[in-house]
Design a protein around this motif. Structure first.
Motif, short mmCIF file in Angstrom:
data_model
loop_
_atom_site.label_atom_id
_atom_site.label_comp_id
_atom_site.label_asym_id
_atom_site.label_seq_id
_atom_site.Cartn_x
_atom_site.Cartn_y
_atom_site.Cartn_z
N GLU A 183 0.89 7.47 14.73
CA GLU A 183 -0.60 7.08 14.36
C GLU A 183 -0.90 7.92 13.18
O GLU A 183 -1.37 7.41 11.97
N SER A 184 -0.84 9.29 12.95
CA SER A 184 -0.94 10.04 12.26
C SER A 184 -0.51 9.75 10.99
O SER A 184 -0.83 9.83 9.68
N THR A 185 1.06 9.41 11.02
CA THR A 185 1.80 9.12 9.98
C THR A 185 1.58 7.73 9.18
O THR A 185 1.39 7.36 7.86
N GLY A 186 0.99 6.66 10.26
CA GLY A 186 0.58 5.39 9.53
C GLY A 186 -0.82 5.75 8.90
O GLY A 186 -1.06 5.16 7.82
N ALA A 187 -1.37 6.44 9.46
CA ALA A 187 -3.01 6.75 8.60
C ALA A 187 -2.61 7.51 7.38
O ALA A 187 -3.35 7.15 6.25
N ALA A 188 -1.84 8.52 7.37
CA ALA A 188 -1.49 9.24 6.08
C ALA A 188 -0.98 8.30 4.91
O ALA A 188 -1.48 8.43 3.97
N LEU A 189 -0.03 7.24 5.50
CA LEU A 189 0.66 6.37 4.39
C LEU A 189 -0.78 5.40 4.06
O LEU A 189 -0.89 5.13 2.76
N MET A 190 -1.22 4.81 4.69
CA MET A 190 -2.34 4.07 4.38
C MET A 190 -3.46 4.69 3.43
O MET A 190 -4.16 3.73 2.58
N LYS A 191 -4.00 5.86 3.71
CA LYS A 191 -4.95 6.32 3.02
C LYS A 191 -4.31 6.57 1.33
O LYS A 191 -5.12 6.35 0.48
N LYS A 192 -2.97 6.95 1.33
CA LYS A 192 -2.37 6.82 0.03
C LYS A 192 -2.50 5.76 -0.44
O LYS A 192 -2.83 5.44 -1.76
N VAL A 193 -2.26 4.33 0.16
CA VAL A 193 -2.36 3.12 -0.57
C VAL A 193 -3.74 2.99 -0.77
O VAL A 193 -3.96 2.29 -1.89
N MET A 194 -4.63 3.20 0.01
CA MET A 194 -6.09 2.91 -0.42
C MET A 194 -6.64 3.58 -1.70
O MET A 194 -7.28 3.29 -2.52
N GLU A 195 -6.03 4.94 -1.69
CA GLU A 195 -6.31 5.82 -2.95
C GLU A 195 -5.83 5.00 -4.23
O GLU A 195 -6.52 5.02 -5.23
N ASP A 196 -4.59 4.61 -4.16
CA ASP A 196 -4.05 4.10 -5.29
C ASP A 196 -4.63 2.81 -5.41
O ASP A 196 -4.52 2.24 -6.96
N LEU A 197 -5.06 1.99 -4.67
CA LEU A 197 -5.65 0.53 -4.96
C LEU A 197 -7.20 0.76 -5.22
O LEU A 197 -7.75 -0.46 -5.33
N ASP A 198 -7.86 2.05 -5.03
CA ASP A 198 -9.18 2.06 -5.36
C ASP A 198 -9.95 1.45 -4.32
O ASP A 198 -11.02 0.93 -4.54
N GLY A 199 -9.35 1.08 -3.23
CA GLY A 199 -10.05 0.63 -2.19
C GLY A 199 -10.32 -0.78 -2.03
O GLY A 199 -11.29 -1.40 -1.53
#
Length: 357
Positions: A183-199
């Motif tokens: 779960e923390s792995t998935g969250a860490a990855l998706m946080k990076k995705v959101m950062e790169d996409l500017d949300g």
């Protein structure tokens, strides 16, 4: 929300150690000592012959900080993999085998079984090994629920059980767990995705086998982060079963009818397949691609611009530690109830750090 990249491999170990056949407290503590402090704490202590000495608090722990009992009595160990179809599981199984051989589990005393992503197959393999008298087993499970009875039956037969990489639904049925918190792995990855996409933007998700711990946990992590970004739409989500070819086909289909800003895959194998489809469509500069596992294929794809990011879960360390703990259990030594790897996010900015190693 603050975003950060976790830059080290940490381990969580339980406050209570599980003795051979004894009860244990599943409560665990996050490591907080430096390696130097840990060495200072244990300096001068007489080595124990009946248990694995692990400090209650260890920081920045590496696989080399664990050691396994030598197989001087020719005991036997077996490894059960969920499948053997991508680089991650091959690296993981090779790491287990290498350490097991170092400890003296060679020839007929060490066997590897391929579950072929089928619960019934893996259960049958476990039952067969137990019947043949194996002393300790390491299981990378096909299913969170489907192998629990087989694990309990193995323990009743006196076989020591280590669960590797993916949890089972009743983890207390086994002696110990070595792996990541998906779960923390998935969250860490998706946080990076959101950062790169500017949300904001449209994303698609490539999932692991439905019901596996990796799929369930990483999906929960994805969803926990996505809940905070209403301007991001998941326009497609499907399982490619960790498979590169299946991921390529799914992505090709999505590209024909959708405006996509990012492909988020739950492993690097699927991400590499997506990257190939995106490249063939001439969209590499427009679509970001992410994976999990930090395999050499994934890391090289990042370095070459085909992928955007991946998350490492300390694959080789997981394998080595699982073999060490399994041997310690076989020889009656104490082991941590859990050894948990934290996440390291790799992107173009830091990928060369790991590729140079």
């Amino acid at each position: 929300m603050k975003k950060r990249i976790i830059v080290g491999l940490f381990l969580a170990v339980s406050l209570m150690m599980t003795a051979c056949g004894g009860a244990s407290d599943s409560k665990s503590t996050t490591v907080a000592e430096t390696k130097a402090e840990a060495e200072a704490t244990t300096a001068g202590k007489e080595a124990s012959t009946d248990k694995q000495e692990v400090s209650d608090v260890v920081k920045d722990a590496k696989a080399e900080q664990f050691s396994g009992a030598k197989n001087e009595e020719k005991k036997s160990m077996a490894l059960f993999m969920s499948h053997m179809t991508n680089e991650f599981v091959k690296t993981l199984s090779s790491s287990v085998q290498k350490e097991a051989e170092e400890l003296g589990y060679t020839g007929d005393s060490f066997k590897i079984y391929d579950g072929k992503n089928d619960v019934a197959t893996q259960v049958s393999q476990i039952e067969q090994a137990v019947t043949l008298g194996v002393d300790g087993i390491i299981i990378e499970p096909v299913s969170t629920d489907g192998i629990v009875k087989a694990v309990k039956d193995a323990e009743k037969a006196g076989v020591k059980v280590v669960i590797l990489n993916q949890r089972i639904s009743d983890q207390n049925a086994a002696d110990t767990f070595v792996g990541a918190d998906n779960e923390s792995t998935g969250a860490a990855l998706m946080k990076k995705v959101m950062e790169d996409l500017d949300g904001k933007g449209n994303i698609v998700e490539l999932l692991g086998p439905m019901g596996s711990d990796g799929q369930v946990g990483r999906s929960k992590g994805f969803d926990s982060v996505l809940a905070e970004y209403p301007d991001v739409k998941v326009i497609a989500s499907d399982s490619a079963d960790w498979d590169t070819a299946k991921a390529l086909t799914l992505t090709e289909n999505w590209l024909t009818s959708s405006d996509i800003q990012a492909v988020v895959a739950q492993n690097d194998g699927m991400a590499v397949g997506a990257a190939q489809a995106v490249k063939e469509a001439g969209l590499t500069d427009k679509i970001k691609i992410y994976g999990v596992d930090a395999t050499s294929d994934g890391l090289n794809a990042i370095a070459n611009g085909g992928m955007t990011g991946t998350v490492s879960q300390g694959t080789e360390d997981q394998g080595k530690i699982s073999a060490d703990l399994c041997s310690n259990l076989i020889y009656g030594q104490s082991v941590p109830k859990e050894v948990i790897a934290t996440n390291v996010v790799y992107t173009k900015e830091n990928v060369n750090e790991i590729l140079k190693k």
